[in-house]
Scaffold this active site. Structure first.
Site, PDB file in Angstrom:
ATOM      1  N   ASP A   1       0.869  -1.157   0.000  1.00 22.76           N
ATOM      2  CA  ASP A   1       0.000   0.000   0.000  1.00 22.76           C
ATOM      3  C   ASP A   1       0.916   1.220   0.000  1.00 22.76           C
ATOM      4  OD1 ASP A   1      -2.285   1.568   0.437  1.00 22.76           O
ATOM      5  OD2 ASP A   1      -1.815   1.629   2.573  1.00 22.76           O
TER       6      ASP A   1
ATOM      7  N   ASP B   1      -1.508  -0.744   5.936  1.00 21.74           N
ATOM      8  CA  ASP B   1      -1.762  -0.232   7.279  1.00 21.74           C
ATOM      9  C   ASP B   1      -3.216   0.058   7.544  1.00 21.74           C
ATOM     10  OD1 ASP B   1      -1.955   2.017   5.616  1.00 21.74           O
ATOM     11  OD2 ASP B   1      -1.635   3.308   7.357  1.00 21.74           O
TER      12      ASP B   1
ATOM     13  N   ASP C   1      -6.685  -2.361   3.307  1.00 21.27           N
ATOM     14  CA  ASP C   1      -5.676  -3.353   2.940  1.00 21.27           C
ATOM     15  C   ASP C   1      -5.959  -4.719   3.542  1.00 21.27           C
ATOM     16  OD1 ASP C   1      -4.162  -1.294   1.718  1.00 21.27           O
ATOM     17  OD2 ASP C   1      -3.493  -0.689   3.707  1.00 21.27           O
TER      18      ASP C   1
END
Lengths: 350, 1096
Positions: B381, B753, B757
């Site tokens: 990410d 995080d 995700d």
């Protein structure tokens, strides 16, 4: 993973922080173990070390090999194979029939002493192709029964030699005891009887702990099938040393068992007459029988294997050390040269 | 499916719905044993061992006492069962605590204190400040006159900010006492796990309000496990209870992940099993033939003439039991122990503790550490993972004027400060939007300072910046906002909030200025959703340029806009909005449609640029991991130009001319197809030259089409290209990409995080969560949680690599030692009439597996082949792990050969030196066992790369232990081994035999190892040599491109090192070496070029 546990957060009631970060914020304790930083010795196979090791091994092994070979050579051993010779000429076509018949099986053998033999001289009988380690055989015994007078009935493992047809327990039960070796040897020298001491041929620990002092043979060799030797029903099992020796089963199909000890020196070229009773049936399965007289050394009986093996290994190590040394001298190689790293070489195309 | 909840109706609900008893337990006392055993026996290995153990009960065929298998089996089962039981008992205690908590509810109009587990659907529950919500509640009343309350939802979604919850409009103004008697019906969906939606309706019965249906949203609920904060009291009606709450439905047991190493071990176990069956069949036939030809002649064995019907099976089954030790029963226990230690090492690592927050790394999943060393793809990410997610307002462009360009920080730009203080109308409006258009909650501390609690970091950055520019959001009191501008207070009433969704990519608020009564809509959002909504005639070019310029600097941009509203226009719209909000089906789309009606004809005020700095160490980490042969994919919801910029600045792609960025785009299928083909072609060409670093960029829309219609070419591209940047992707697309790579048999690691995700993290082979500012949701779902992105390199290169190496040794060694003893048994059977006699006794067999051979090797978990520093300097060494070079059929064959050789050595030497008068069964057996123990000690020693004190203790102490145990057993008169060991140890020939066995067994192994080590070293060996001899590598340090090329000239390329590598798919995509630092700001590619990005 479950999203969270409601009850786990119950523990954190009343505080503004959720429990997880608080647990995490505990700094781990530093120690060399937890950080995998324990002091370590990191040996590496350098030519010096490896060649040195091989040299050292050869230097140690060759003398040991020589010493053991000498020890083995010092042992005087007389081996007399008699199973065919002890059958009268006419019966040699049907050896099994002869051995199962009631004819006299006495046989005379003469042994010549090749070298001076110091006492004690051990008398062994050697059987070949006899599977004392066969599964059916090796399990067919009852240690409890041998040890303990109260365990006469524990004959489960002994099948098919467990009880008489009437149901009375056989003591000692099982195939091992039943097939006890029954050839006998009598030695004479110059027409004088040469005494063979049959006491103390078995292990002391066996006599004292494995074979009961209050267990007497019962119903032994009374069945329809005739096995090997019979036992004196008036002696306890702990005194039946032939049985005790026989019951220490051998791991190999060729084995020697101690028959007795001759406790006088025998001179070179002396002739020993042996009167033997050739009773034991090895003819059904083509087994050999040998009578062995042997002295002993610090390494045991005559056995060249260890000495030869030591010399071979020592020699090979010496040879390897030489080869490695030569390669090292002819084609020296820098250890840990980064240019051998493949990623360094590959990038040469850039 | 719908559920009808009758408020305050005790009789109706009880039978239909479950009570509020929470149960996380897997077992009950009654079903624990059967259920746990059933679970354990669903594994093949355990079934196999059980079968063996059962066969051993048949005394006709068992070679040894059944205890030799039952003992270890029961031990293993007892250990894992008691672990399960302990865990379950702790869960039960926690459940009990939660269930027996005292809660105030209303029964028959009177408040009563009951246990939480007795709450029924429809009960009204009263909560006080800081109480935990016991079940999912629909809010009915709060202490706040406006009907607001605050909750902390950290336990549910990990977000630590306070969220506002409001009572439904129907319950507004109902007196506290009347709340006890309220009656009504709530129509809500069946229990589901969506914690962001609650599409329901409520109708109150007379005398409260008649027959009006009121819409309910998630904003009106208090979900289980949340905490009530900053609110004196609140009450609500229970709508979901027990395990049917949103939280309860979310709870699920994840599928256990299987590592590549485990899969390989399983495969090898299968192969060993087949081998074992073959051996058993061969020996079984041989045994039966021997029995018929020879065995019946052995009168002393007394074979019966007629055997039972199964007679033919007896000998093969005996051999099956003899050979069953070929599959080591201890391997699972050893591996489990080792794995939990790997996980502990990760937890303990002080170098992976975030120095700022003190958050330590945590391995939630203990079983997959080896996979870390075999990662081939990392999908990451961007926001919060690569970047700090600490948003700082940096620049802005207001009405065509750029602020902050010179100083780099708009907040110190004198012009802007001047404009704000003098009251320039444009600037004031801009600041107003910054301060008002958000969902931030200001919290005034006792000392008077104001802090902001915000869900979005962007909003917090904007509000803080506006406060610095003297537009201070002081207080939020229900709908009323207090703004202080240049010490003059203003009040605004927020009428409606048009929320942010990832589809709309904007949010708006409708506010009324309290003094003038004027209505405004204030809006902020991504440029592509705001700029098209301007009134006809406004020039947006300067804003578009500003957005472009900021994006190139890697800044996040937000466009701010506003419009005045007429009263009647608003009234008309607001009724539509209410209606849309109360639909039960497809509410989100309907609401978005209605919002669109108001969000038009905007006047663009300006562009705000927010910086999200890269985390410390990110570029270095990515560079090292890329050198280690790991491919990086960046999956982000951000826009393309920002994503490319970040990718360049963190070494994702080498800058021109080495790096090439290819863009796949297009709006229609055809366009995407053409674009994809072009990119694929270019990639193939550059790939064959293998000089360039090719990355492709794809946005969410094109990705959707490519995944749907052109999966094959896209997969090919994914395999060819080392790097990919996917922008504007949704959480489910992220998961799809992981799936795609997994289908190509790559080991994937997903790191992220945020909540978006989570799906990708759960999908990937390894999920890593960063415990960041977006909450702990990702960290909770992940297998590993770390504090900062830069710890990833240590996690992979140090922990992953060591774990892989150690497990590779441990598992193959376990097979080696089992083979060793099993081969000896097989050889022995040839000299025991192929009858299936066991040479070894029960005690030796059991202890051999459980103690003698397991203890020393367990300490190989401390072994380090290379120092951490060397690995970090030469990350390429990870190739060996990725391609599985240390554990594969050929290395296994090596161990197999070694065990065969050692078995021959032990057996031949034993039976020759213990021949004739010495060939007593028990003695021969003990000599053979001691030979095995001696050999295995030296094998472990030879294979150990670094000896710590523990390894010395384990290896040599184990030998001492072996003799100690056997002496003890030998001193028990009733044991079969009585006096045996004492006898042996007194004989010089025993010790001479041991030395002979060790030398004969080890010398060839040592010679081979030395030759390979010196003349055909693996890369690990080379690094070991240089590291330990202090050789040339250390002096050259990290190999610089320059020195490398000069070194390479005189070294001929040798193919020896290559073939194994090419097995690994990643090998064809060799790292292009260290990349130069980005030194200039690169231009983004023109939107439609599919070719090389050009510099301006």
């Amino acid at each position: 993973m479950n999203a969270s546990n409601p009850s786990s957060s119950a523990a954190g009631a009343g505080s503004a922080d959720s429990t997880a970060p608080r647990r995490n914020s505990k700094r781990p304790k530093y120690s060399r173990f937890t950080q995998q930083e324990l002091p370590a010795c990191k040996p590496i196979l350098t030519p010096k070390w490896v060649i040195g090791t091989f040299l050292l091994v050869s230097v140690i092994f060759i003398p040991i090999g020589v010493v053991s070979l000498f020890a083995s050579q010092d042992v005087v051993e007389i081996v007399d194979r008699y199973e065919t010779d002890c059958i009268p000429e006419p019966s040699r076509n049907d050896k099994v029939g002869f051995i199962q018949s009631n004819q006299s099986k006495t046989c005379q053998r003469t042994l010549r002493i090749p070298k001076h033999m110091k006492q004690p001289i051990y008398v062994y009988y050697q059987l070949d192709n006899f599977y004392q380690n066969h599964r059916r055989y090796v399990k067919s015994r009852s240690d409890q029964q041998l040890r303990n007078n109260g365990s006469l009935q524990e004959t489960d493992a002994c099948k098919p030699e467990d009880t008489t047809p009437g149901g009375a327990p056989i003591v000692p039960c099982g195939l091992i005891a039943w097939s006890l070796f029954n050839d006998t040897y009598d030695f004479t020298r110059n027409n004088q009887i040469l005494n063979v001491n049959k006491r103390g041929i078995s292990w002391k620990s066996d006599r004292e702990h494995k074979f009961g002092k209050d267990v007497f043979p019962r119903n032994f060799q009374n069945g329809t099938l005739k096995g090997g030797a019979t036992l004196n029903p008036n002696l306890t099992l702990s005194e039946q040393e032939d049985l005790i020796v026989w019951m220490r089963t051998a791991a190999l199909p060729t084995f020697r068992k101690l028959y007795g000890k001759i406790e006088v020196d025998l001179q070179r070229d002396e002739l020993i007459n042996v009167t033997l009773e050739n009773n034991y049936n090895t003819y059904s399965f083509g087994g050999k029988k040998k009578l062995v007289l042997s002295t002993t050394s610090w390494l045991g009986g005559k056995n060249d294997f260890v000495g030869i093996a030591y010399l071979t290994v020592g020699g090979l190590c010496f040879f390897l050390a030489l080869v490695f040394l030569l390669i090292y001298l002819i084609k020296p190689r820098q250890l840990g040269d980064p240019s051998y790293l493949s990623w360094n070489r590959n990038s040469s195309g850039h | 499916m719908k559920r009808y909840v009758y408020i305050n109706d005790d009789n109706l609900a009880k039978d239909i719905y479950c009570d509020n008893r929470i149960s996380n337990r897997k077992y009950t006392i009654l079903n624990f044993l059967p259920k746990n055993l059933w679970e354990q026996f669903s594994r093949f290995m355990n079934q196999y061992f059980l079968l063996i153990a059962c066969l051993q009960l048949w005394s006709l065929i068992t070679p040894v006492n059944p205890a030799s298998t039952w003992g270890p089996l029961i031990l293993i089962f007892a250990v894992s069962s008691s672990k399960e039981a302990w865990d379950d008992y702790n869960r039960y205690l926690l459940d009990k605590k939660a269930n027996e908590k005292e809660i105030w509810i209303v029964r028959q109009g009177i408040r009563k204190l009951i246990q939480a587990q007795d709450i029924c659907i429809g009960n009204i529950v009263w909560l006080r400040e800081n109480d935990e919500v016991p079940c999912d509640l629909l809010l009915l009343g709060t202490a706040d006159p406006q009907g607001f309350c605050y909750v902390e939802t950290a336990a549910l979604d990990g977000e630590t900010d306070l969220k506002t919850r409001s009572i439904p409009s129907a319950c507004m103004g109902i007196d506290v006492d009347l709340l006890h008697k309220i009656k009504g019906v709530i129509e809500c969906p069946s229990p589901n796990k969506d914690i962001r939606r609650f599409d329901a309706n409520m109708r109150l019965f007379p005398p409260f309000l008649d027959n009006d249906i009121f819409p309910l949203t998630i904003k009106n609920t208090l979900l289980q496990s949340c905490y009530l904060r900053n609110t004196e009291w609140a009450c609500g009606v229970a709508v979901y209870t027990g395990n049917q709450t949103k939280l309860g439905m979310c709870r699920g047991i994840a599928e256990p992940k299987l590592t590549a190493v485990d899969a390989m071990i399983d495969k090898l176990t299968g192969a060993v099993f087949v081998f074992q069956i073959v051996v058993v069949i061969v020996l079984g036939i041989a045994g039966n033939v021997f029995k018929d030809k020879q065995g019946r002649k052995l009168w002393y064995v007394q074979y019966p003439k007629e055997g039972p019907w199964y007679e033919l099976l007896v000998i093969p089954l005996r051999f099956e039991l003899l050979c069953s030790i070929m599959i080591p029963i201890s391997i699972k226990v050893s591996l489990d122990l080792a794995k939990s230690l790997y996980a502990k090492f990760i937890d303990w690592d002080v170098e992976m503790v975030d120095p700022e927050t003190g958050i330590r790394s945590n391995a939630a999943n203990q079983a997959i550490s080896e996979d870390l060393g075999q990662v081939e793809y990392i999908l990451t990410d961007k926001t919060g993972t690569l970047t700090e997610n600490k948003m700082i307002f940096k620049r802005c462009c207001i009405s065509g004027r750029f602020y902050g360009n010179e100083s780099g920080d708009a907040l110190t730009d004198a012009q802007l400060l001047n404009a704000a203080s003098t009251g320039s109308a444009d600037v004031i409006l801009f600041l107003k939007v910054m301060a008002i258009c958000n969902t931030v909650i200001p919290v005034r501390s006792k000392s008077g300072t104001i802090s902001y609690k915000a869900l979005s970091q962007d909003e917090e950055a904007l509000v803080c910046a506006s406060a610095r520019l003297r537009m201070v959001l002081e207080n939020k009191n229900g709908n009323i906002l207090d703004i202080n501008f240049n010490a003059s207070p203003m009040q605004y009433e927020v009428l409606d909030t048009l929320e942010f969704t990832s589809d709309r990519k904007r949010m708006s608020v409708v506010v009324r200025e309290c003094q003038s009564g004027e209505l405004f809509i204030l809006s902020k959002g991504a440029d592509e959703t705001i700029l098209p909504l301007t009134y006809s005639g406004q020039q947006v070019r300067t804003f578009a340029e500003a957005v472009e310029q900021y994006a190139q600097m890697g800044l996040r941009t937000l466009c701010l806009a506003w419009r005045k509203l007429e009263e009647d226009e608003y009234q008309e719209w607001t009724s539509m909005f209410k209606e849309a909000n109360s639909t039960l089906v497809d509410r989100e789309r309907r609401v978005a449609e209605v919002c669109q009606r108001l969000e038009r004809d905007f006047e663009i005020l300006g562009v705000a640029a927010i910086e999200d700095r890269l985390q410390e160490g990110v570029p270095e980490t990515i560079e090292i991991l890329r050198k280690a042969g790991i491919n990086f994919w960046m999956l982000t919801g951000d826009k393309m130009s920002t994503a490319i910029q970040i990718a360049l600045s963190c070494n994702f792609v080498s800058p021109e001319p080495k790096g090439q960025i290819l863009i796949i785009d297009g709006k229609t299928e055809d366009e995407v197809c053409r674009s994809l083909d072009r990119v694929l072609l270019t990639t193939r060409i550059t790939e064959s030259e293998s000089k360039q670093d090719v990355a492709f960029v794809v946005d969410g829309w094109a990705l959707e089409i490519a995944l749907k219609h052109y999966r094959k070419p896209f997969t090919e591209l994914a395999i060819l290209s080392r790097t990919a940047i996917c922008c504007r992707v949704t959480p489910s697309q992220k998961a799809q990409l992981v799936e795609l790579l997994k289908l190509c048999d790559y080991r994937t690691l997903a790191i992220g995080d945020g909540g978006n995700d989570v799906r990708m993290i759960q999908q990937a082979d390894i999920g890593v969560g960063i415990s960041g500012r977006e909450g702990l949701q990702a960290a909770r779902a992940a297998d590993y949680s770390i504090g900062k992105f830069r710890f990833l390199k240590r996690l992979i290169l140090v922990h992953g690599r060591y774990s892989y190496n150690r497990t590779a040794f441990l598992s193959q060694y376990s097979f080696y030692k089992s083979f060793l003893i099993c081969f000896i048994q097989i050889f022995f059977s040839f000299i025991s009439g192929v009858s299936g006699t066991s040479l070894f006794n029960t005690v030796s067999l059991m202890a051999y597996n459980v103690f003698y051979t397991s203890v020393p090797v367990l300490f190989s978990v401390l072994d380090k082949d290379l120092s951490e520093r060397t690995v970090m300097q030469h990350p390429q060494i990870l190739f060996d792990c990725q391609s599985g070079r240390l554990l594969n059929p050929s290395t296994f064959a090596g161990w197999f050969g070694r065990s065969l050789f050692h078995a021959i050595v032990v057996f031949v030497i034993t039976i020759h030196s213990y021949a004739f008068e010495k060939s007593v069964m028990e003695e021969v057996a003990m000599v053979a066992v001691s030979g095995c123990i001696w050999l295995q000690a030296f094998v472990v020693a030879l294979e150990t790369n670094s000896f710590t004190i523990f390894q010395h203790l384990a290896i040599w102490g184990n030998l001492v232990g072996f003799y100690a145990i056997n002496w003890i057993v030998s001193s028990i008169p009733t044991s079969g081994m009585y006096t045996i060991m004492f006898r042996l140890c007194e004989q010089p020939s025993y010790w001479i035999t041991m030395i002979l066995i060790v030398a004969t067994g080890m010398c060839p192994v040592l010679a081979l190892k030395y030759l390979r080590y010196t003349y055909r070293p693996s890369r690990i060996n080379l690094l070991q040599q240089s590291e330990r001899l202090g050789g040339p590598i250390l002096s050259s340090g990290i190999i610089e491109p320059k020195s490398r090329s000069s070194l390479d000239k005189d070294i001929p390329t040798d193919s020896v090192y290559e073939p194994l590598l090419s097995e690994s798919p990643s090998a064809t995509r060799r790292s292009a070496g260290p990349t130069q630092r980005l030194d200039s700001v690169q231009s983004q590619s023109p939107p439609h070029s599919t070719h090389t990005r050009k510099d301006n």
